[in-house]
Write a protein that holds these residues in place. Structure first.
Motif, mmCIF file in Angstrom:
data_model
loop_
_atom_site.group_PDB
_atom_site.id
_atom_site.type_symbol
_atom_site.label_atom_id
_atom_site.label_comp_id
_atom_site.label_asym_id
_atom_site.label_seq_id
_atom_site.Cartn_x
_atom_site.Cartn_y
_atom_site.Cartn_z
ATOM 1 N N VAL A 24 0.862 -1.166 0.000
ATOM 2 C CA VAL A 24 0.000 0.000 0.000
ATOM 3 C C VAL A 24 0.904 1.223 0.000
ATOM 4 O O VAL A 24 1.985 1.200 0.588
ATOM 5 N N ARG A 25 0.461 2.258 -0.685
ATOM 6 C CA ARG A 25 1.237 3.497 -0.776
ATOM 7 C C ARG A 25 0.418 4.650 -0.224
ATOM 8 O O ARG A 25 -0.765 4.782 -0.527
ATOM 9 N N ALA A 26 1.078 5.486 0.559
ATOM 10 C CA ALA A 26 0.415 6.650 1.136
ATOM 11 C C ALA A 26 0.176 7.714 0.083
ATOM 12 O O ALA A 26 0.951 7.865 -0.862
ATOM 13 N N LYS A 27 -0.891 8.457 0.265
ATOM 14 C CA LYS A 27 -1.101 9.659 -0.537
ATOM 15 C C LYS A 27 -0.003 10.660 -0.179
ATOM 16 O O LYS A 27 0.496 10.661 0.955
ATOM 17 N N PRO A 28 0.375 11.520 -1.112
ATOM 18 C CA PRO A 28 1.381 12.538 -0.796
ATOM 19 C C PRO A 28 0.965 13.346 0.433
ATOM 20 O O PRO A 28 -0.183 13.785 0.546
ATOM 21 N N GLY A 29 1.884 13.478 1.366
ATOM 22 C CA GLY A 29 1.618 14.212 2.594
ATOM 23 C C GLY A 29 0.972 13.386 3.693
ATOM 24 O O GLY A 29 0.817 13.864 4.818
ATOM 25 N N LYS A 30 0.592 12.148 3.392
ATOM 26 C CA LYS A 30 -0.082 11.286 4.374
ATOM 27 C C LYS A 30 0.815 10.145 4.858
ATOM 28 O O LYS A 30 0.360 9.234 5.524
ATOM 29 N N GLU A 31 2.100 10.197 4.517
ATOM 30 C CA GLU A 31 3.022 9.113 4.858
ATOM 31 C C GLU A 31 3.048 8.835 6.364
ATOM 32 O O GLU A 31 2.936 7.682 6.793
ATOM 33 N N LEU A 34 -0.362 7.319 7.599
ATOM 34 C CA LEU A 34 -0.537 5.912 7.237
ATOM 35 C C LEU A 34 0.420 5.039 8.044
ATOM 36 O O LEU A 34 0.039 3.969 8.516
ATOM 37 N N ARG A 35 1.640 5.506 8.226
ATOM 38 C CA ARG A 35 2.613 4.757 9.035
ATOM 39 C C ARG A 35 2.070 4.550 10.449
ATOM 40 O O ARG A 35 2.129 3.452 11.006
ATOM 41 N N ALA A 36 1.541 5.600 11.049
ATOM 42 C CA ALA A 36 1.057 5.521 12.432
ATOM 43 C C ALA A 36 -0.064 4.505 12.598
ATOM 44 O O ALA A 36 -0.032 3.685 13.522
ATOM 45 N N VAL A 37 -1.049 4.524 11.706
ATOM 46 C CA VAL A 37 -2.158 3.573 11.857
ATOM 47 C C VAL A 37 -1.735 2.155 11.467
ATOM 48 O O VAL A 37 -2.285 1.186 11.993
ATOM 49 N N PRO A 85 -12.002 -6.943 13.632
ATOM 50 C CA PRO A 85 -12.359 -5.524 13.716
ATOM 51 C C PRO A 85 -11.179 -4.578 13.493
ATOM 52 O O PRO A 85 -11.331 -3.543 12.833
ATOM 53 N N TYR A 86 -10.000 -4.900 14.012
ATOM 54 C CA TYR A 86 -8.864 -3.996 13.842
ATOM 55 C C TYR A 86 -8.393 -3.950 12.391
ATOM 56 O O TYR A 86 -7.920 -2.911 11.932
ATOM 57 N N VAL A 87 -8.549 -5.039 11.641
ATOM 58 C CA VAL A 87 -8.190 -5.029 10.223
ATOM 59 C C VAL A 87 -9.238 -4.228 9.449
ATOM 60 O O VAL A 87 -8.895 -3.410 8.594
ATOM 61 N N GLN A 88 -10.497 -4.439 9.761
ATOM 62 C CA GLN A 88 -11.558 -3.692 9.092
ATOM 63 C C GLN A 88 -11.436 -2.195 9.368
ATOM 64 O O GLN A 88 -11.653 -1.376 8.478
ATOM 65 N N ARG A 93 -9.758 3.264 6.947
ATOM 66 C CA ARG A 93 -8.958 4.491 6.947
ATOM 67 C C ARG A 93 -8.222 4.714 5.624
ATOM 68 O O ARG A 93 -7.736 5.809 5.356
ATOM 69 N N LEU A 94 -8.115 3.686 4.812
ATOM 70 C CA LEU A 94 -7.322 3.786 3.597
ATOM 71 C C LEU A 94 -7.809 4.816 2.587
ATOM 72 O O LEU A 94 -6.974 5.462 1.953
ATOM 73 N N PRO A 95 -9.105 5.010 2.384
ATOM 74 C CA PRO A 95 -9.513 6.012 1.395
ATOM 75 C C PRO A 95 -8.936 7.401 1.663
ATOM 76 O O PRO A 95 -8.645 8.140 0.715
ATOM 77 N N ASP A 96 -8.747 7.756 2.924
ATOM 78 C CA ASP A 96 -8.181 9.064 3.265
ATOM 79 C C ASP A 96 -6.660 9.084 3.226
ATOM 80 O O ASP A 96 -6.063 10.133 3.027
ATOM 81 N N LEU A 97 -6.029 7.921 3.432
ATOM 82 C CA LEU A 97 -4.586 7.879 3.621
ATOM 83 C C LEU A 97 -3.800 7.258 2.472
ATOM 84 O O LEU A 97 -2.633 7.588 2.277
ATOM 85 N N ALA A 98 -4.409 6.347 1.747
ATOM 86 C CA ALA A 98 -3.672 5.569 0.747
ATOM 87 C C ALA A 98 -3.989 6.009 -0.666
ATOM 88 O O ALA A 98 -5.111 6.422 -0.973
ATOM 89 N N ASP A 99 -2.992 5.896 -1.502
ATOM 90 C CA ASP A 99 -3.126 6.185 -2.929
ATOM 91 C C ASP A 99 -3.545 4.891 -3.610
ATOM 92 O O ASP A 99 -2.710 4.055 -3.948
#
Length: 112
Positions: A24-31, A34-37, A85-88, A93-99
């Motif tokens: 998975v790749r973070a959106k620019p500025g969201k690295e 995404l790393r934290a979650v 639940p933790y995977v779901q 969160r990916l739509p906001d954080l991942a490209d």
């Protein structure tokens, strides 16, 4: 997996086990976000008794590009893991954080 010395932990991984290599790749500025979650997954996944191996890696040359390596005994164990639940929550969160989404290679362990 290093139970009792080098290579000893491999005994819990049998030929035919279900493994996954995903990225998975973070959106620019969201690295950092995404790393934290994503870092929170390490202890949760490794705490799952059906998980045999779990590594989270980050590309040294491309921060925010994460590679997962996971091994489960069966496809059913992997699917149960994805339903946790933790995977779901992480997926939600990916739509906001991942490209894009998670790219997954579903693999079979050939030898141990």
């Amino acid at each position: 997996m290093a139970a009792n010395g080098p290579g000893q932990g491999y005994a819990s991984v049998l030929r035919g086990a279900y493994s996954v290599v995903a990225q998975v790749r973070a959106k620019p500025g969201k690295e950092a976000d995404l790393r934290a979650v994503t870092l929170t997954l390490i202890d949760l996944v490794r705490g799952d008794p059906k998980n045999l191996v779990y590594f989270l890696q980050e590309n040294r040359k491309s921060p925010g590009h994460f590679i997962f390596y996971e091994v489960f005994a069966t496809l059913e164990d992997f699917e149960a893991h994805n339903g946790m639940p933790y995977v779901q929550d992480w997926f939600s969160r990916l739509p906001d954080l991942a490209d894009g989404g998670v790219e997954v290679l579903r693999m079979e362990i050939l030898g141990v």
